[in-house]
Scaffold this active site. Structure first.
Site, PDB file in Angstrom:
ATOM      1  N   ALA A   1       0.816  -1.219   0.000  1.00  0.00           N
ATOM      2  CA  ALA A   1       0.000   0.000   0.000  1.00  0.00           C
ATOM      3  C   ALA A   1       0.850   1.271   0.000  1.00  0.00           C
ATOM      4  CB  ALA A   1      -0.915  -0.001   1.225  1.00  0.00           C
TER       5      ALA A   1
ATOM      6  N   LYS B   1     -21.595 -10.371  -2.545  1.00  0.00           N
ATOM      7  CA  LYS B   1     -22.064 -10.668  -3.908  1.00  0.00           C
ATOM      8  C   LYS B   1     -23.515 -10.271  -4.125  1.00  0.00           C
ATOM      9  CE  LYS B   1     -21.754 -14.183  -1.037  1.00  0.00           C
ATOM     10  NZ  LYS B   1     -21.198 -15.475  -0.808  1.00  0.00           N
TER      11      LYS B   1
ATOM     12  N   VAL C   1     -16.724 -12.673  -5.973  1.00  0.00           N
ATOM     13  CA  VAL C   1     -16.828 -13.840  -6.863  1.00  0.00           C
ATOM     14  C   VAL C   1     -15.567 -14.681  -6.725  1.00  0.00           C
ATOM     15  CG1 VAL C   1     -17.104 -14.642  -9.246  1.00  0.00           C
ATOM     16  CG2 VAL C   1     -18.149 -12.482  -8.527  1.00  0.00           C
TER      17      VAL C   1
ATOM     18  N   ASP D   1     -26.686 -18.164  -4.695  1.00  0.00           N
ATOM     19  CA  ASP D   1     -25.359 -17.556  -4.517  1.00  0.00           C
ATOM     20  C   ASP D   1     -24.576 -17.622  -5.840  1.00  0.00           C
ATOM     21  OD1 ASP D   1     -23.133 -16.659  -2.540  1.00  0.00           O
ATOM     22  OD2 ASP D   1     -22.260 -18.373  -3.591  1.00  0.00           O
TER      23      ASP D   1
ATOM     24  N   LYS E   1     -23.266 -14.505  -8.408  1.00  0.00           N
ATOM     25  CA  LYS E   1     -21.879 -14.392  -8.894  1.00  0.00           C
ATOM     26  C   LYS E   1     -21.817 -14.401 -10.422  1.00  0.00           C
ATOM     27  CE  LYS E   1     -20.076 -16.473  -4.670  1.00  0.00           C
ATOM     28  NZ  LYS E   1     -19.819 -17.765  -4.012  1.00  0.00           N
TER      29      LYS E   1
HETATM   30  N1  HSE Z   1     -21.341 -19.531   0.505  1.00  0.00           N
HETATM   31  C1  HSE Z   1     -20.388 -19.114  -0.469  1.00  0.00           C
HETATM   32  C2  HSE Z   1     -19.810 -20.350  -1.139  1.00  0.00           C
HETATM   33  C3  HSE Z   1     -19.313 -18.291   0.190  1.00  0.00           C
HETATM   34  O1  HSE Z   1     -19.994 -21.443  -0.601  1.00  0.00           O
HETATM   35  O2  HSE Z   1     -19.181 -20.238  -2.186  1.00  0.00           O
HETATM   36  C4  HSE Z   1     -18.378 -17.626  -0.754  1.00  0.00           C
HETATM   37  O3  HSE Z   1     -19.030 -16.693  -1.576  1.00  0.00           O
END
Ligand code: HSE
Length: 397
Positions: free
Chosen positions: A31, A100, A127, A196, A200
């Protein structure tokens, strides 16, 4: 010295706090100055936490502290997280987020605010957990027209499928273990029903195609219909089963969806096991690129969040941060119209499947399965009538 505020001290937030301490010298070198964690915002007391002295409960303390240059959001969801991220950006602070759901649903609006306020909103961890994918897409692969991006985007479901297929563990036992290891969402329905992975793939599609792809507009099929019989039948047909998110350019339209897929044993994705994720990008210059790594978990995810913190502290605003805009009303083509070969598992015997679809079926106990010729799903569903079909998944070519 750059002063940082962290929102949330769960699995990811706890990992970020830990990594900022354990790798402090490395991080300061990256940084160009030391990073000091000044506040951690929580909704309740954590008296035994080693960072308990930094805990605050009121976001306005962070918002009004001019010393805070970067806010790291690790709360999750779109309720409080949305409010705090928006307020932080409007207060002129850079924001990094692992969230996400927030980026998939509100990313377009929040990125526009960040641009207007000349601050950065970075979300590498949203992601693929620790896998670098967002910067490679916006920087290293910037010269390409991306025609397709797909991958194993959820660590929990890949862990469950691996345990079921390779260790003969039950779905419920594997899910409990994924929760214990800190992979699963607070409500694991989002993992197993594919939501999920859907968020993503929408973020990846937003970035690759520059148009907003709302998660509620894509077809999502999760892993709850996958059984031990599928492990045996798929193996006999020369495939394994993986939950994939996929986004594909179709002339001026896109198809974006999540579904279990049959993956040939010769494909690299078929060997990606446990919590690992793999993302394949097809660019018109580079060809195929595969990104592989830990898709969930405390420190892999913190690795990506802290890298964003380093970048935000440097504030190297080179104009390469992702942005996307509203797409046309007919941007998204129905993924069920994509012609594919299909895996069909049914109660009808092998002979009946062979009569309808041609080719050779395999049998395990009461089930038979076959791989069909290429056709859209609507056509397939007509052919399936009366066969007692229980599972239909596309083959990844
Ligand atoms: N629950 C998500 C997974 C966590 O299992 O990929 C990471 O985004």
């Amino acid at each position: 010295m750059a002063k940082i505020a962290l929102l949330g001290i769960g699995t990811v937030g706890g990992g970020v706090a830990e990594l900022l301490c354990s790798n402090a010298a490395q991080i300061a070198a990256g940084a160009g100055e030391k990073l000091e964690l000044k506040y951690i915002m929580c909704s309740r007391a954590h008296p035994d936490n080693p960072f308990a002295d930094k805990i605050v409960y009121d976001f306005s303390v962070i918002e009004n502290d001019e010393e805070i240059s970067v806010v790291a959001e690790c709360i999750g969801g779109v309720g409080a997280a949305y409010e705090y991220v928006k307020r932080a950006l409007l207060a002129g602070k850079n924001v990094v987020s692992s969230n996400k759901e927030l980026i998939a649903e509100r990313g377009m609006e929040l990125l526009a605010i960040a641009a207007q306020k000349n601050v950065r909103l970075l979300f590498e961890a949203s992601v693929g957990g620790g896998i670098p994918i967002i910067r490679p897409l916006t920087q290293c692969l910037a010269a390409n027209r991306v025609d397709e991006i797909y991958g194993i985007l959820n660590g929990t479901t890949n862990y469950i499928l691996t345990q079921m297929f390779q260790c003969e563990q039950s779905f419920d036992t594997a899910l409990r273990e994924a929760q214990r290891l800190g992979y699963a969402e607070s409500d694991p329905t989002a993992d197993i029903e594919g939501l999920d992975a859907g968020r993503k793939i929408c973020i990846l599609a937003d970035i690759c195609f520059g148009r907003n792809v709302p998660p509620e507009k894509i077809r999502i099929r999760g892993i709850t219909g996958i059984t031990a019989a599928d492990a045996v039948l798929a193996g006999r047909l020369g495939f394994t089963v993986k939950l994939l998110g996929r986004a594909k350019r179709m002339e001026n339209r896109l198809t974006v969806y999540v579904s279990p897929h049959m993956i040939g044993e010769d494909k690299l994705l078929s060997g990606i096991s446990g919590v690992m994720n793999g993302i394949c990008v097809k660019g018109n210059a580079v060809g195929e690129c595969l990104f592989y790594g830990a898709g969930a978990g405390r420190l892999p995810t913190a690795s990506a969040v802290v890298a964003d913190l380093i970048d935000a502290v440097r504030h190297v605003s080179d104009g390469k941060d992702p942005r996307w805009v509203e797409g046309a009303n007919d941007l998204l083509a129905d993924s069920d119209e994509l012609p594919c070969r299909w895996y069909v598992r049914a109660k009808a015997g092998a002979a009946a499947l062979e009569r309808v679809f041609g080719g050779t079926a395999v049998t395990e106990n009461v089930y038979s399965a076959i791989i069909t010729q290429e056709m859209p799903r609507s056509e397939l569903e007509d052919l399936c009538a009366g066969l007692g079909v229980e599972a239909v998944w596309p083959v990844l070519e």
